[in-house]
Design a protein around this motif. Structure first.
Motif, PDB file in Angstrom:
ATOM      1  N   TRP A  63       9.353   2.606  -8.349  1.00 30.42           N
ATOM      2  CA  TRP A  63       8.054   2.979  -8.921  1.00 30.42           C
ATOM      3  C   TRP A  63       7.833   4.490  -8.884  1.00 30.42           C
ATOM      4  O   TRP A  63       6.695   4.940  -8.732  1.00 30.42           O
ATOM      5  CB  TRP A  63       6.868   2.349  -8.184  1.00 30.42           C
ATOM      6  CG  TRP A  63       6.972   1.040  -7.490  1.00 30.42           C
ATOM      7  CD1 TRP A  63       7.477   0.811  -6.253  1.00 30.42           C
ATOM      8  CD2 TRP A  63       6.491  -0.240  -7.949  1.00 30.42           C
ATOM      9  NE1 TRP A  63       7.344  -0.510  -5.913  1.00 30.42           N
ATOM     10  CE2 TRP A  63       6.745  -1.175  -6.929  1.00 30.42           C
ATOM     11  CE3 TRP A  63       5.865  -0.676  -9.120  1.00 30.42           C
ATOM     12  CZ2 TRP A  63       6.411  -2.521  -7.029  1.00 30.42           C
ATOM     13  CZ3 TRP A  63       5.530  -2.013  -9.224  1.00 30.42           C
ATOM     14  CH2 TRP A  63       5.799  -2.925  -8.190  1.00 30.42           C
ATOM     15  N   SER A 126       6.156  10.927   2.937  1.00 34.21           N
ATOM     16  CA  SER A 126       6.238   9.595   2.323  1.00 34.21           C
ATOM     17  C   SER A 126       4.846   8.994   2.192  1.00 34.21           C
ATOM     18  O   SER A 126       3.891   9.454   2.832  1.00 34.21           O
ATOM     19  CB  SER A 126       7.083   8.669   3.202  1.00 34.21           C
ATOM     20  OG  SER A 126       6.402   8.425   4.417  1.00 34.21           O
ATOM     21  N   GLY A 127       4.777   7.944   1.391  1.00 34.30           N
ATOM     22  CA  GLY A 127       3.510   7.236   1.247  1.00 34.30           C
ATOM     23  C   GLY A 127       3.050   6.649   2.568  1.00 34.30           C
ATOM     24  O   GLY A 127       1.859   6.665   2.895  1.00 34.30           O
ATOM     25  N   SER A 128       3.997   6.128   3.342  1.00 35.35           N
ATOM     26  CA  SER A 128       3.648   5.557   4.650  1.00 35.35           C
ATOM     27  C   SER A 128       3.018   6.619   5.538  1.00 35.35           C
ATOM     28  O   SER A 128       1.985   6.393   6.184  1.00 35.35           O
ATOM     29  CB  SER A 128       4.906   5.024   5.355  1.00 35.35           C
ATOM     30  OG  SER A 128       5.562   4.067   4.583  1.00 35.35           O
ATOM     31  N   ASN A 131      -0.496   7.411   4.619  1.00 33.89           N
ATOM     32  CA  ASN A 131      -1.481   6.438   5.085  1.00 33.89           C
ATOM     33  C   ASN A 131      -1.659   6.490   6.604  1.00 33.89           C
ATOM     34  O   ASN A 131      -2.740   6.183   7.116  1.00 33.89           O
ATOM     35  CB  ASN A 131      -1.121   5.038   4.581  1.00 33.89           C
ATOM     36  CG  ASN A 131      -1.372   4.945   3.083  1.00 33.89           C
ATOM     37  OD1 ASN A 131      -2.294   5.582   2.558  1.00 33.89           O
ATOM     38  ND2 ASN A 131      -0.561   4.177   2.374  1.00 33.89           N
ATOM     39  N   TYR A 160       0.088  -3.374  -0.030  1.00 30.18           N
ATOM     40  CA  TYR A 160       1.216  -2.638   0.554  1.00 30.18           C
ATOM     41  C   TYR A 160       0.814  -1.190   0.739  1.00 30.18           C
ATOM     42  O   TYR A 160       0.485  -0.499  -0.231  1.00 30.18           O
ATOM     43  CB  TYR A 160       2.475  -2.727  -0.319  1.00 30.18           C
ATOM     44  CG  TYR A 160       3.678  -2.147   0.403  1.00 30.18           C
ATOM     45  CD1 TYR A 160       4.304  -2.863   1.410  1.00 30.18           C
ATOM     46  CD2 TYR A 160       4.146  -0.877   0.118  1.00 30.18           C
ATOM     47  CE1 TYR A 160       5.375  -2.331   2.126  1.00 30.18           C
ATOM     48  CE2 TYR A 160       5.223  -0.330   0.826  1.00 30.18           C
ATOM     49  CZ  TYR A 160       5.827  -1.069   1.825  1.00 30.18           C
ATOM     50  OH  TYR A 160       6.884  -0.540   2.535  1.00 30.18           O
ATOM     51  N   HIS A 161       0.832  -0.742   1.997  1.00 28.71           N
ATOM     52  CA  HIS A 161       0.490   0.651   2.264  1.00 28.71           C
ATOM     53  C   HIS A 161       1.607   1.376   3.005  1.00 28.71           C
ATOM     54  O   HIS A 161       1.407   2.510   3.446  1.00 28.71           O
ATOM     55  CB  HIS A 161      -0.832   0.741   3.041  1.00 28.71           C
ATOM     56  CG  HIS A 161      -2.003   0.200   2.269  1.00 28.71           C
ATOM     57  ND1 HIS A 161      -2.406   0.747   1.070  1.00 28.71           N
ATOM     58  CD2 HIS A 161      -2.833  -0.862   2.491  1.00 28.71           C
ATOM     59  CE1 HIS A 161      -3.441   0.059   0.585  1.00 28.71           C
ATOM     60  NE2 HIS A 161      -3.712  -0.922   1.433  1.00 28.71           N
ATOM     61  N   GLY A 162       2.767   0.728   3.172  1.00 25.61           N
ATOM     62  CA  GLY A 162       3.887   1.407   3.797  1.00 25.61           C
ATOM     63  C   GLY A 162       4.517   0.598   4.904  1.00 25.61           C
ATOM     64  O   GLY A 162       4.169  -0.575   5.121  1.00 25.61           O
ATOM     65  N   GLU A 233      -5.158  -0.206  -3.058  1.00 25.78           N
ATOM     66  CA  GLU A 233      -4.426   0.319  -4.210  1.00 25.78           C
ATOM     67  C   GLU A 233      -5.239  -0.044  -5.451  1.00 25.78           C
ATOM     68  O   GLU A 233      -5.625  -1.217  -5.590  1.00 25.78           O
ATOM     69  CB  GLU A 233      -3.062  -0.355  -4.325  1.00 25.78           C
ATOM     70  CG  GLU A 233      -2.181  -0.276  -3.106  1.00 25.78           C
ATOM     71  CD  GLU A 233      -1.217  -1.479  -3.031  1.00 25.78           C
ATOM     72  OE1 GLU A 233      -0.214  -1.488  -3.745  1.00 25.78           O
ATOM     73  OE2 GLU A 233      -1.492  -2.419  -2.253  1.00 25.78           O
ATOM     74  N   ASP A 266      -5.323   4.234  -2.351  1.00 22.05           N
ATOM     75  CA  ASP A 266      -3.886   4.446  -2.168  1.00 22.05           C
ATOM     76  C   ASP A 266      -3.269   4.518  -3.561  1.00 22.05           C
ATOM     77  O   ASP A 266      -3.020   3.497  -4.204  1.00 22.05           O
ATOM     78  CB  ASP A 266      -3.283   3.309  -1.340  1.00 22.05           C
ATOM     79  CG  ASP A 266      -1.797   3.536  -1.073  1.00 22.05           C
ATOM     80  OD1 ASP A 266      -1.183   4.363  -1.790  1.00 22.05           O
ATOM     81  OD2 ASP A 266      -1.241   2.881  -0.175  1.00 22.05           O
ATOM     82  N   VAL A 268      -0.347   5.775  -4.329  1.00 20.34           N
ATOM     83  CA  VAL A 268       1.077   6.090  -4.198  1.00 20.34           C
ATOM     84  C   VAL A 268       1.855   5.621  -5.435  1.00 20.34           C
ATOM     85  O   VAL A 268       2.755   6.319  -5.910  1.00 20.34           O
ATOM     86  CB  VAL A 268       1.635   5.503  -2.877  1.00 20.34           C
ATOM     87  CG1 VAL A 268       3.153   5.517  -2.850  1.00 20.34           C
ATOM     88  CG2 VAL A 268       1.081   6.306  -1.691  1.00 20.34           C
ATOM     89  N   ILE A 269       1.500   4.475  -5.978  1.00 23.37           N
ATOM     90  CA  ILE A 269       2.128   4.024  -7.233  1.00 23.37           C
ATOM     91  C   ILE A 269       1.297   4.439  -8.446  1.00 23.37           C
ATOM     92  O   ILE A 269       1.823   4.928  -9.444  1.00 23.37           O
ATOM     93  CB  ILE A 269       2.339   2.494  -7.228  1.00 23.37           C
ATOM     94  CG1 ILE A 269       3.477   2.112  -6.276  1.00 23.37           C
ATOM     95  CG2 ILE A 269       2.635   1.986  -8.644  1.00 23.37           C
ATOM     96  CD1 ILE A 269       3.753   0.622  -6.174  1.00 23.37           C
ATOM     97  N   LYS A 295       5.381   9.258  -4.441  1.00 26.69           N
ATOM     98  CA  LYS A 295       6.222   8.830  -5.568  1.00 26.69           C
ATOM     99  C   LYS A 295       6.188   9.759  -6.797  1.00 26.69           C
ATOM    100  O   LYS A 295       6.949  10.710  -6.876  1.00 26.69           O
ATOM    101  CB  LYS A 295       5.846   7.403  -5.948  1.00 26.69           C
ATOM    102  CG  LYS A 295       6.111   6.407  -4.782  1.00 26.69           C
ATOM    103  CD  LYS A 295       6.047   4.990  -5.225  1.00 26.69           C
ATOM    104  CE  LYS A 295       6.117   3.992  -4.084  1.00 26.69           C
ATOM    105  NZ  LYS A 295       7.448   3.555  -3.714  1.00 26.69           N
TER     106      LYS A 295
HETATM  107  N1  PLP Z   1       1.462   2.826  -0.615  1.00 31.64           N
HETATM  108  C1  PLP Z   1       1.826   2.181  -1.722  1.00 31.64           C
HETATM  109  C2  PLP Z   1       0.780   1.706  -2.677  1.00 31.64           C
HETATM  110  C3  PLP Z   1       3.164   1.948  -1.998  1.00 31.64           C
HETATM  111  O1  PLP Z   1       3.527   1.278  -3.090  1.00 31.64           O
HETATM  112  C4  PLP Z   1       4.142   2.439  -1.097  1.00 31.64           C
HETATM  113  C5  PLP Z   1       5.570   2.233  -1.361  1.00 31.64           C
HETATM  114  O2  PLP Z   1       5.968   1.498  -2.218  1.00 31.64           O
HETATM  115  C6  PLP Z   1       3.695   3.099   0.052  1.00 31.64           C
HETATM  116  C7  PLP Z   1       2.353   3.299   0.257  1.00 31.64           C
HETATM  117  C8  PLP Z   1       4.684   3.596   1.055  1.00 31.64           C
HETATM  118  O3  PLP Z   1       5.369   4.681   0.548  1.00 31.64           O
HETATM  119  P1  PLP Z   1       6.761   5.125   1.201  1.00 31.64           P
HETATM  120  O4  PLP Z   1       7.746   4.040   0.918  1.00 31.64           O
HETATM  121  O5  PLP Z   1       7.054   6.422   0.507  1.00 31.64           O
HETATM  122  O6  PLP Z   1       6.533   5.310   2.647  1.00 31.64           O
END
Ligand code: PLP
Length: 462
Positions: A63, A126-128, A131, A160-162, A233, A266, A268-269, A295
Motif C-alpha cells: 500500500w 514507520s507507521g507503527s 502510532n 490495523y495500526h501497526g 483509519e 491514522d 498511513v494508507i 507509506k
Molecule cells: N497504520 C496503518 C493504517 C497501516 O496500514 C499500517 C501498515 O500497514 C501501519 C499503521 C503500520 O505501519 P508500519 O508497517 O510502517 O509500521
C-alpha cells in the motif's frame, strides 16, 4: 558488490529459509515452499522476481509505492543527500535541513486540507512508530493538562495500526493480540463500520448511526472523563478495505467533540492520494487533532513516517516547559526526509492525486462494477480512489462464506499470482491498492485477472 541483476536465486532461497525471518509470515510455510519469492527489480507498476516472472503490482508493494517504481530522481536525491549529510540526529537541539523543510511542507498541505490547526510534525520511521508516538503524546498531553485520568484509547475491532506493542494494541486484530499478551491496558475496541460484514442489508444511514453509537455507548460505560482519544483509519486498509457508510465520520467527530476527546486519523494508507484526496479525513469531511502518516509519504523508497499534531497540543507542551521524552535515532532522518520531499514534488507535478480522483479511481470503480460485481462468487466489489476489495461468497446475494470463512481469499489470490497479478487476500476478500501511476490498460488487466482467477477458483470452491 553484489550484482543488481544476476542473483543466484536458488542459493538466495536456501539462505532465506536458513537465516531470514520475513514479516508477518509462517516460518513453516516459508520452509515448505523452499523460501520466499525473491523480487529483484521493478519499474512503474510491475515487479519482477529472480526467476523472471513479471507481476502487475496490484498492492503498490504494501500500500505504499504511490509514485510507482523506478523513479531515478528519488535515487538521485538520496545519493546527493548521503554525500552531503547522511545522518544527524534531532536529540541535541539539532536538526538538519530536509526534515525541517518537510515539516513545513506537510504543515502547508495539512493547512489546505484541514484549516491550519495541524502545524507541528514529529518524524519517525514507520507507521507503527508514528502510532506509538500518538500513544505517548496523547497521554502526556492530558497529564500536562491536569487530566491524567484521561488515558483510555478507543479503537475499532479489525483496525490495523501497526505491529509494535502499543500500535498492535491500538489495532483491533484478535489474532495479533494472542501473541505477546496484548492489548496493553487502557485500550478499548468497538464495532467497525463494515457495511458488508456487519450491516448487511441494513440502511446505510441507520448502520452509520449504529456504528457511531457503539462508540458513544462505550465512552459512557467507561466514563467520558477517562477517555483520551479515539483512533481510526478513514478507510480500514489491512482489515479488508472497509469503507465506512456516509455520515459515519461526521458522527464520530461530533461524539469526540461532545466529550472533549482527541480524534486521531491514522492516514498511513489513506494519506497521499490513495482515496483521490491528499488525506482521507478530507474525503470524509472531518477534522482530526492528530494525524499519522507513512507509506505514501516517501512512496516506500525509504522508511519515514510523520505524526502531525495540533497547535493546542504543542502549546500545552510548551506552556508546561516539560521535555517530550520520546524519539528515535532516525526521527527526522535527513535522507528519508529529502526523498519524501522529492516524492511530494512528483505527486504534485504529475497531479497523481487529481488523476486518481477524476480518472483512474472512477475507471477502476466502473471496471469492478461491470466485470467483478456480477461474478457468481462475488458478494460485493467496492472501491474508493485506488483502493478496493472483492468479497467472495458462497451464495450470491448473501454474505455467507465458503466453509465458514477464510478459505476462499487465499485460493483466489494464488490464482491471481499465477496469472501475473500481485494482490492480497484478507480472509475471504481480495484487496487491491495499485500505484497511483496505473494506466487504464493496467486497470483492465488487474480487473480481468481477478475475474479469471475467480473462474479458476470456482471448482475448488463449489
Ligand atoms: N497504520 C496503518 C493504517 C497501516 O496500514 C499500517 C501498515 O500497514 C501501519 C499503521 C503500520 O505501519 P508500519 O508497517 O510502517 O509500521
Amino acid at each position: 558488490m553484489s550484482s543488481l541483476r544476476n542473483h543466484d536465486i536458488p542459493a538466495l532461497r536456501q539462505l532465506d529459509v536458513a537465516h531470514h525471518l520475513p514479516a508477518q509470515s509462517s516460518y513453516a510455510l516459508q520452509q515448505e515452499l523452499g523460501g520466499s519469492r525473491i523480487i529483484t527489480h521493478a519499474k512503474g507498476c510491475t515487479v519482477t522476481d529472480g526467476e523472471g516472472h513479471s507481476l502487475l503490482d496490484g498492492m503498490a508493494g504494501l500500500w505504499c509505492v504511490n509514485v510507482g517504481y523506478g523513479r531515478d530522481e528519488l535515487a538521485e536525491v538520496a545519493y546527493r543527500q548521503m554525500l552531503e549529510l547522511p545522518y544527524y540526529n534531532t536529540f541535541f537541539r539539532t536538526a538538519t535541513p530536509p526534515p525541517v523543510e518537510l515539516a513545513a511542507r506537510l504543515a502547508g498541505l495539512l493547512a489546505k486540507a484541514h484549516g491550519g490547526e495541524l502545524q507541528h510534525i514529529f518524524f519517525n520511521s514507520s507507521g507503527s512508530e508514528s502510532n506509538d508516538t500518538v500513544f505517548r503524546l496523547v497521554r502526556t498531553y492530558w497529564m500536562l493538562k491536569g487530566q491524567g485520568d484521561r488515558s483510555v484509547f478507543i479503537s475499532r475491532h479489525n483496525a490495523y495500526h501497526g505491529s509494535t506493542v502499543a500500535s498492535a494494541s491500538l489495532g483491533g486484530m484478535d489474532f495479533m493480540h494472542v501473541q505477546g499478551g496484548l492489548p496493553i491496558p487502557g485500550i478499548e475496541h468497538v464495532m467497525q463500520p463494515y457495511p458488508f460484514g456487519e450491516g448487511f442489508g441494513e440502511d446505510p444511514e441507520a448502520f452509520a448511526a449504529r456504528a457511531a453509537q457503539a462508540i458513544e455507548d462505550r465512552i459512557l460505560a467507561i466514563g467520558p472523563e477517562k477517555i483520551a482519544a479515539f483512533i481510526g483509519e478513514p478507510v480500514q486498509g489491512a482489515g479488508g478495505v472497509i469503507i465506512p457508510p456516509p455520515g459515519y465520520w461526521q458522527k464520530v467527530e461530533a461524539i469526540c467533540r461532545k466529550y472533549g476527546i482527541l480524534l486521531v486519523a491514522d492516514e498511513v494508507i489513506c494519506g497521499f492520494g490513495r482515496l483521490g484526496s491528499w488525506f482521507g479525513f478530507q474525503h470524509f469531511g472531518f477534522t482530526p487533532d492528530i494525524v499519522s502518516m507513512a507509506k505514501g509519504l516517501s512512496s516506500g523508497y525509504l522508511p519515514i513516517s510523520a505524526t502531525a499534531v495540533s497547535r493546542e497540543i504543542v502549546a500545552t507542551l510548551r506552556a508546561s516547559g516539560e521535555e517530550f521524552v520520546h524519539g528515535y535515532t532516525y526521527s527526522g532522518h535527513p535522507v528519508c526526509a529529502a526523498v519524501a520531499l522529492a516524492n511530494l514534488d512528483i505527486l504534485e507535478r504529475e497531479d497523481l492525486i487529481g488523476r486518481t480522483a477524476r480518472d483512474t479511481g472512477p475507471y477502476l470503480a466502473a471496471a469492478m462494477a461491470e466485470r467483478l460485481a456480477p461474478h457468481p462468487l462475488v458478494g460485493e466489489a467496492r472501491s474508493l480512489g485506488l483502493i478496493g476489495a472483492v468479497e467472495i461468497v458462497a451464495e450470491k446475494g448473501t454474505n455467507r462464506r465458503h466453509g465458514g470463512g477464510g478459505k476462499a481469499g487465499p485460493i483466489v489470490r494464488d490464482h491471481c499470482i499465477a496469472r501475473g497479478l500481485m494482490v492480497r487476500a484478507i480472509r475471504d476478500s481480495i484487496v487491491m491498492s495499485p500505484p497511483l501511476v496505473i494506466t487504464h490498460a493496467q486497470i483492465d488487466q488487474l480487473v480481468d485477472t481477478i475475474a479469471a482467477a475467480l473462474d479458476d477458483a470456482g471448482e475448488a470452491l463449489s
